[in-house]
Design a protein around this motif. Structure first.
Motif, PDB file in Angstrom:
ATOM      1  N   ASP A   6      67.428  -5.386  34.737  1.00 41.68           N
ATOM      2  CA  ASP A   6      68.241  -6.417  34.094  1.00 41.68           C
ATOM      3  C   ASP A   6      69.557  -5.830  33.579  1.00 41.68           C
ATOM      4  OD1 ASP A   6      68.538  -9.089  33.503  1.00 41.68           O
ATOM      5  OD2 ASP A   6      67.443  -8.998  31.616  1.00 41.68           O
ATOM      6  N   PRO A  11      75.824  -8.046  37.984  1.00 43.43           N
ATOM      7  CA  PRO A  11      75.608  -9.454  37.651  1.00 43.43           C
ATOM      8  C   PRO A  11      75.929 -10.362  38.836  1.00 43.43           C
ATOM      9  CG  PRO A  11      77.617  -8.655  36.651  1.00 43.43           C
ATOM     10  CD  PRO A  11      76.953  -7.466  37.282  1.00 43.43           C
ATOM     11  N   VAL A  12      75.282 -11.511  38.835  1.00 42.27           N
ATOM     12  CA  VAL A  12      75.587 -12.542  39.828  1.00 42.27           C
ATOM     13  C   VAL A  12      76.527 -13.515  39.126  1.00 42.27           C
ATOM     14  CG1 VAL A  12      74.667 -14.350  41.312  1.00 42.27           C
ATOM     15  CG2 VAL A  12      73.360 -12.252  40.954  1.00 42.27           C
ATOM     16  N   ARG A  67      68.980 -14.600  36.852  1.00 44.12           N
ATOM     17  CA  ARG A  67      69.947 -14.228  37.895  1.00 44.12           C
ATOM     18  C   ARG A  67      70.195 -15.370  38.871  1.00 44.12           C
ATOM     19  NH1 ARG A  67      71.707  -9.341  38.405  1.00 44.12           N
ATOM     20  NH2 ARG A  67      71.932  -9.395  40.649  1.00 44.12           N
TER      21      ARG A  67
END
Length: 135
Positions: A6, A11-12, A67
Motif C-alpha cells: 500500500d 498510486p493509481v 486502488r
C-alpha cells in the motif's frame, strides 16, 4: 506485506479525461507502472499464498478496493455523461483492464507499449458500452 504494498506501489491516479475511453486508457497506463516493476515476478507468487491467511487476504482485498476507486469513479462519470446507462460488473471490468497487463508481463515476458494500452482500453470500452468502435 499489504501495508508495504500500500505504501510503495505507485498510486493509481484518478484522471478525468472527459470520456470513458480516455479514463480507461489512463487507468491501464497507471496500472502498467506497477506491472513493469522488476520485483513483480516475486510478488505474484506471494499474492497467491494470501488466500491461505484470511486476515492477510482481507487486508489485501481492502487495499485493492482502494486502488480500484479511480475505475469506480470513471464508470460513475461515464454514467453521468450518458456514455453508458448501467454500471457493469466492476470486477470484470477490472479484470479486463489488468489481466492483459499481468499476462503480458508475467507469462509472455513482453513489454507493454502505448499501443497495447490503447488495445486494452478499447477492449474494455467495447465490453462496457456494447459497441465495437469508439463514438
Amino acid at each position: 506485506m499489504t501495508d508495504v504494498l500500500d505504501e510503495y506501489l505507485p498510486p493509481v491516479a484518478d484522471l478525468n479525461t472527459g470520456s470513458l475511453y480516455g479514463d480507461l486508457r489512463a487507468f491501464v497506463e497507471n496500472l502498467a507502472t506497477v506491472w513493469a516493476a522488476p520485483w513483480i515476478d516475486g510478488l505474484t507468487g506471494l499474492l497467491a499464498d494470501l488466500r491461505h491467511d484470511p486476515e492477510a487476504d482481507a487486508a489485501y482485498r481492502s487495499m485493492i478496493q482502494r486502488r480500484d476507486q479511480p475505475l469506480v469513479n470513471a464508470i460513475a462519470r461515464a454514467v453521468r455523461r450518458g456514455e453508458i446507462r448501467e454500471v457493469p460488473e466492476l470486477a470484470l471490468v477490472g479484470n479486463v483492464l489488468e489481466g492483459p497487463l499481468m499476462h503480458r508481463r508475467v507469462v509472455g515476458r513482453q513489454a507493454v507499449t502505448p499501443e497495447f494500452f490503447d488495445a486494452v482500453a478499447l477492449s474494455a470500452h467495447c465490453l462496457i458500452t456494447g459497441t465495437t468502435v469508439l463514438r
